[in-house]
Write an enzyme that holds these catalytic residues in place. Structure first.
Site, PDB file in Angstrom:
ATOM      1  N   SER A   1      32.060  63.496  44.458  1.00  0.00           N
ATOM      2  CA  SER A   1      32.535  64.647  45.248  1.00  0.00           C
ATOM      3  C   SER A   1      32.904  64.253  46.668  1.00  0.00           C
ATOM      4  O   SER A   1      33.851  64.801  47.245  1.00  0.00           O
ATOM      5  CB  SER A   1      31.460  65.738  45.264  1.00  0.00           C
ATOM      6  OG  SER A   1      31.229  66.232  43.966  1.00  0.00           O
TER       7      SER A   1
ATOM      8  N   ASP B   1      23.350  57.453  47.252  1.00  0.00           N
ATOM      9  CA  ASP B   1      23.044  56.730  46.022  1.00  0.00           C
ATOM     10  C   ASP B   1      23.837  55.434  46.088  1.00  0.00           C
ATOM     11  O   ASP B   1      25.059  55.426  45.914  1.00  0.00           O
ATOM     12  CB  ASP B   1      23.441  57.540  44.786  1.00  0.00           C
ATOM     13  CG  ASP B   1      22.463  58.659  44.506  1.00  0.00           C
ATOM     14  OD1 ASP B   1      21.370  58.659  45.100  1.00  0.00           O
ATOM     15  OD2 ASP B   1      22.795  59.559  43.708  1.00  0.00           O
TER      16      ASP B   1
ATOM     17  N   LYS C   1      33.854  74.440  41.594  1.00  0.00           N
ATOM     18  CA  LYS C   1      32.501  73.874  41.517  1.00  0.00           C
ATOM     19  C   LYS C   1      31.445  74.909  41.890  1.00  0.00           C
ATOM     20  O   LYS C   1      30.402  74.999  41.234  1.00  0.00           O
ATOM     21  CB  LYS C   1      32.396  72.655  42.436  1.00  0.00           C
ATOM     22  CG  LYS C   1      33.076  71.407  41.900  1.00  0.00           C
ATOM     23  CD  LYS C   1      32.884  70.227  42.840  1.00  0.00           C
ATOM     24  CE  LYS C   1      31.437  69.854  42.986  1.00  0.00           C
ATOM     25  NZ  LYS C   1      31.251  68.665  43.870  1.00  0.00           N
TER      26      LYS C   1
ATOM     27  N   TYR D   1      27.373  73.911  34.720  1.00  0.00           N
ATOM     28  CA  TYR D   1      27.630  72.678  35.467  1.00  0.00           C
ATOM     29  C   TYR D   1      26.556  71.662  35.107  1.00  0.00           C
ATOM     30  O   TYR D   1      25.368  71.954  35.216  1.00  0.00           O
ATOM     31  CB  TYR D   1      27.586  72.981  36.968  1.00  0.00           C
ATOM     32  CG  TYR D   1      28.033  71.868  37.882  1.00  0.00           C
ATOM     33  CD1 TYR D   1      29.326  71.847  38.391  1.00  0.00           C
ATOM     34  CD2 TYR D   1      27.175  70.845  38.260  1.00  0.00           C
ATOM     35  CE1 TYR D   1      29.747  70.847  39.252  1.00  0.00           C
ATOM     36  CE2 TYR D   1      27.581  69.836  39.110  1.00  0.00           C
ATOM     37  CZ  TYR D   1      28.875  69.841  39.605  1.00  0.00           C
ATOM     38  OH  TYR D   1      29.283  68.837  40.451  1.00  0.00           O
TER      39      TYR D   1
END
Length: 596
Positions: free
Chosen positions: A90, A158, A219, A228
């Site tokens: 994203s 991450d 989203k 989702y």
């Protein structure tokens, strides 16, 4: 003579009409609503993230040089080795909400290995970042996609790794170059695929700003409507992004609001299983496996295939099953009805983002899949494993004749309890909450962001040795000790013309036994149980503040006809009575779903 219009995607566009004044106004209204819904972060936060990424780029270069020096490589190799930070997901697409993780890849040359990354990167991060900047750091080297989970100055990263089969990784490296895939193992290919898909996707949309506005809206809608999450059988963020990108290709000059309005009708009425393609799949000499139902029989069973644009093309929605497909199409139809009314001024954009009613009114019956462990680390991996497998239980329930819908909620509920003995643990596994810790708030798995849980969930424990914590849990037997659970809920809708008898004992028992035979299960430390719950008995913590909880309907009193002399009373139970029988079970895993 006008220049020919470019074809975006695999088919010609539907309309090149520029936006009207009304559409421009509606787009501004959509943007304003997204801001009210907290989908845009402050400029200061954006600047901070960019500054941190610059720091990580310097750290990546230093990490590569450190490994080169350790391996006694020539100075010329050290100077040219490079190293590159790539973002994906994203953040790279530019459609992220405040507080979202930044998916980040460290690309290194061939003489730097994954083992080097996990051995040296943590200490280099600590040395090069300001004192106290690292608030959390946890490495998961054996994950399906190995990562280091970082929180730097309040920003979550991450940090992933890939080794490229080249001697130098320059800062301007183009990850879309398919030749970079040569010589990579499966983990390295999966890692590099994240930035490659994001970069390809951005090149395949006519207007990036329009795409990003529409994707933020879709989203948010998908999250609010609980459709989702790839692991539990719904599209994930990148899959929703590819769907939005396809609609952008069909309407190259449309505003974000028009894309959202068109999205629900086009995707909701798509001729599945015809795949969504942003470009024709590529061939390449490296011969990687590419999604192709004509060559691979398993690809034929994908119900809603959405195909990644970067080589090797993969299906991003292979986990979608019959129930999740049905729910997605229902929600798309609902979204289309709302946006039609928004177009005519009869509703507002906020109505599109109304929260789901999964717990408040959608179902009367629920299954609770409760995983538990005696240590926090053990539960992180065990709950992640169960999350990756629970959709298989749902698939078996879908084949049960008296069930029309078995819908898994897309988040698990993590709770902490204080138990003195096995009897109290058994009560917790039956869904009882009297031993729940009052000083620890219930959290959903998406907000915890535990790297071990997520790593196991993504890989299904196929590429990670699940941990059961650091040694035995120690506690004073005279005092309550911590017991950790994660509960997943499956909403059940019974067939209208069914006999109202519900027996899913075989499916539940087989699924539970299979999970408890897995390599990561440890008797006495990991636990698993399936219980039945009526809507009015759901725990309070699954409801948001202000939500109206279901209540038990008052029974109508009626005279019961006594059996004739010598006639035995029928042993058949109605669907409601079967559910009560389940709820009365005394021992975890030993309940009777229907009379024998």
């Amino acid at each position: 003579m006008a220049a020919p219009q470019r074809q975006w995607g695999t088919t010609p566009s539907i309309s090149w009409t520029p936006p009207t004044e009304k559409e421009i106004l509606q787009n501004q209204e959509l943007t304003d609503e997204l801001k009210r819904q907290g989908q845009y972060e402050a400029t200061s936060e954006t600047d901070k993230k960019q500054t941190l990424l610059v720091q990580l780029q310097k750290i990546a270069v230093e990490f590569v040089k450190h490994v080169c020096r350790k391996n006694n490589l020539p100075q010329s190799v050290i100077d040219s080795a490079g190293g590159k930070i790539c973002t994906y997901g994203s953040y790279r697409l530019g459609a992220y909400a405040p507080g979202s993780d930044i998916d980040t890849l460290v690309a290194a040359p061939r003489h730097v290995t994954r083992d080097d990354f996990f051995e040296h990167m943590p200490s280099i991060l600590e040395r090069m970042l300001p004192p106290g900047a690292i608030e959390e750091m946890k490495a998961v080297p054996e994950a399906y996609v190995p990562i280091i989970k970082l929180v730097i100055s309040g920003t979550d990263f991450d940090l992933n790794f890939t080794r490229l089969a080249i001697s130098s990784v320059p800062f301007d490296l183009d990850v879309k170059d398919t030749n970079l895939l040569r010589g990579l193992d499966d983990r390295e290919l999966r890692a590099l695929n994240g930035p490659r898909v994001a970069d390809e996707l951005l090149q395949l949309v006519p207007q990036k700003k329009t795409f990003r506005t529409a994707l933020r809206a879709i989203k948010l809608w998908a999250q609010r409507r609980a459709v989702y999450g790839n692991i539990v059988g719904f599209p994930g963020g990148v899959a929703w992004g590819m769907l939005v990108a396809r609609v952008c290709q069909l309407y190259p000059q449309a505003t974000g609001s028009v894309i959202v309005m068109k999205f629900f009708r086009i995707i909701g009425r798509w001729n599945w299983p015809q795949p969504i393609l942003l470009k024709e799949p590529e061939d390449h000499p490296i011969q990687a496996r590419v999604w192709n139902p004509r060559l691979y029989p398993t690809d034929k069973y994908h119900l809603m295939p959405i195909i990644t644009p970067a080589y090797p093309a993969m299906c991003a929605t292979h986990n979608i099953g019959p129930t999740t497909k049905k729910i997605i199409i229902q929600e798309l139809e609902r979204g289309g009805d709302i946006t039609d009314k928004i177009s005519f001024g009869k509703m507002q954009w906020k109505d599109l983002f109304t929260k789901h009613s999964y717990f408040t009114k959608d179902y009367k019956y629920y299954l609770s899949i409760i995983s538990g462990s005696t240590t926090k680390d053990a539960q992180a991996s065990w709950s992640g494993f169960i999350e990756s497998k629970v959709r298989l239980l749902v698939q078996s329930l879908e084949n049960q004749g008296s069930i029309t819908v078995a819908r898994l909620f897309n988040k698990g509920f993590a709770r902490e309890h204080r138990c003195k003995d096995e009897d109290e643990i058994s009560a917790v596994l039956r869904g009882e909450l009297q031993y729940q810790a009052t000083d620890v708030k219930t959290e959903t798995t998406d907000t915890i962001k535990d790297p071990l849980h997520n790593a196991v969930a993504q890989g299904g424990a196929d590429a990670i040795a699940m941990t059961n914590g650091n040694g035995e849990a120690t506690h004073d037997d005279s005092e309550p000790h911590a017991f950790y659970t994660t509960t997943y809920y499956v909403g059940i809708e019974l067939a209208q013309d069914s006999t109202k008898k519900l027996d899913v004992s075989e499916q539940s028992r087989d699924w539970k036994d299979q999970q408890c035979r897995s390599a990561g299960f440890e008797e006495g430390r990991n636990f698993l149980n399936i219980t039945a719950t009526r809507s009015y008995d759901l725990p309070a913590d699954v409801f948001a503040p202000g939500e109206e909880r279901p209540t038990r309907a008052k029974k109508k009193t009626a005279m019961k006809k006594a059996p004739a002399p010598g006639q035995k009373r029928s042993q058949d139970l109605s669907g409601m009575e079967v559910w009560r029988a389940i709820a009365r079970a005394k021992r975890p895993g030993a309940f009777q779903w229907s009379p024998t």
